[in-house]
Design a protein around this motif. Structure first.
Motif, PDB file in Angstrom:
ATOM      1  N   LYS A 138       0.815  -1.211   0.000  1.00 30.16           N
ATOM      2  CA  LYS A 138       0.000   0.000   0.000  1.00 30.16           C
ATOM      3  C   LYS A 138       0.850   1.264   0.000  1.00 30.16           C
ATOM      4  O   LYS A 138       0.498   2.251  -0.652  1.00 30.16           O
ATOM      5  N   ASP A 139       1.970   1.253   0.702  1.00 28.16           N
ATOM      6  CA  ASP A 139       2.828   2.441   0.759  1.00 28.16           C
ATOM      7  C   ASP A 139       3.365   2.805  -0.624  1.00 28.16           C
ATOM      8  O   ASP A 139       3.402   3.973  -1.004  1.00 28.16           O
ATOM      9  N   THR A 140       3.761   1.792  -1.384  1.00 32.60           N
ATOM     10  CA  THR A 140       4.255   2.032  -2.742  1.00 32.60           C
ATOM     11  C   THR A 140       3.150   2.607  -3.612  1.00 32.60           C
ATOM     12  O   THR A 140       3.378   3.551  -4.376  1.00 32.60           O
ATOM     13  N   GLU A 141       1.955   2.074  -3.492  1.00 35.33           N
ATOM     14  CA  GLU A 141       0.823   2.562  -4.281  1.00 35.33           C
ATOM     15  C   GLU A 141       0.453   3.989  -3.886  1.00 35.33           C
ATOM     16  O   GLU A 141       0.180   4.827  -4.750  1.00 35.33           O
ATOM     17  N   ILE A 142       0.491   4.289  -2.612  1.00 34.51           N
ATOM     18  CA  ILE A 142       0.195   5.652  -2.147  1.00 34.51           C
ATOM     19  C   ILE A 142       1.222   6.628  -2.706  1.00 34.51           C
ATOM     20  O   ILE A 142       0.871   7.702  -3.199  1.00 34.51           O
ATOM     21  N   LYS A 143       2.501   6.272  -2.664  1.00 36.13           N
ATOM     22  CA  LYS A 143       3.551   7.144  -3.208  1.00 36.13           C
ATOM     23  C   LYS A 143       3.372   7.344  -4.706  1.00 36.13           C
ATOM     24  O   LYS A 143       3.549   8.446  -5.222  1.00 36.13           O
ATOM     25  N   ARG A 144       3.018   6.281  -5.418  1.00 35.68           N
ATOM     26  CA  ARG A 144       2.793   6.377  -6.856  1.00 35.68           C
ATOM     27  C   ARG A 144       1.633   7.322  -7.151  1.00 35.68           C
ATOM     28  O   ARG A 144       1.722   8.188  -8.030  1.00 35.68           O
ATOM     29  N   LEU A 145       0.560   7.188  -6.408  1.00 37.47           N
ATOM     30  CA  LEU A 145      -0.611   8.046  -6.619  1.00 37.47           C
ATOM     31  C   LEU A 145      -0.321   9.499  -6.243  1.00 37.47           C
ATOM     32  O   LEU A 145      -0.786  10.421  -6.918  1.00 37.47           O
TER      33      LEU A 145
END
Length: 76
Positions: free
Chosen positions: A20-27
């Motif tokens: 989730k952290d990677t996805e949040i940073k990407r978004l």
């Protein structure tokens, strides 16, 4: 809590996000990119609007020096 209602609450085929952290940073990065693009579009539209206004001001200031009908290029 009624289990039937809980299972019916989400009927999609969603997949859990592994990180989730990677996805949040990407978004967040994508959001920043889109905000920058939006700022550019706003600035460009202001510049284009200013150019359009300048053209009409030029036309208005010179319309008396242009003979009536000279802009109409009809050939009979």
């Amino acid at each position: 809590m009624n289990i039937k209602h809980t299972l019916e609450a989400f009927t999609g085929n969603g997949k859990p996000i592994a990180n989730k952290d990677t996805e949040i940073k990407r978004l967040q990065k994508r959001l920043e990119e889109l905000e920058r693009e939006n700022e550019i579009f706003i600035k460009v539209s202001g510049i284009l609007e200013g150019a359009r206004v300048a053209k009409y001001r030029f036309i208005q200031s010179h319309e008396k020096s242009i003979p009536s009908g000279s802009y109409n290029n009809k050939t009979s």
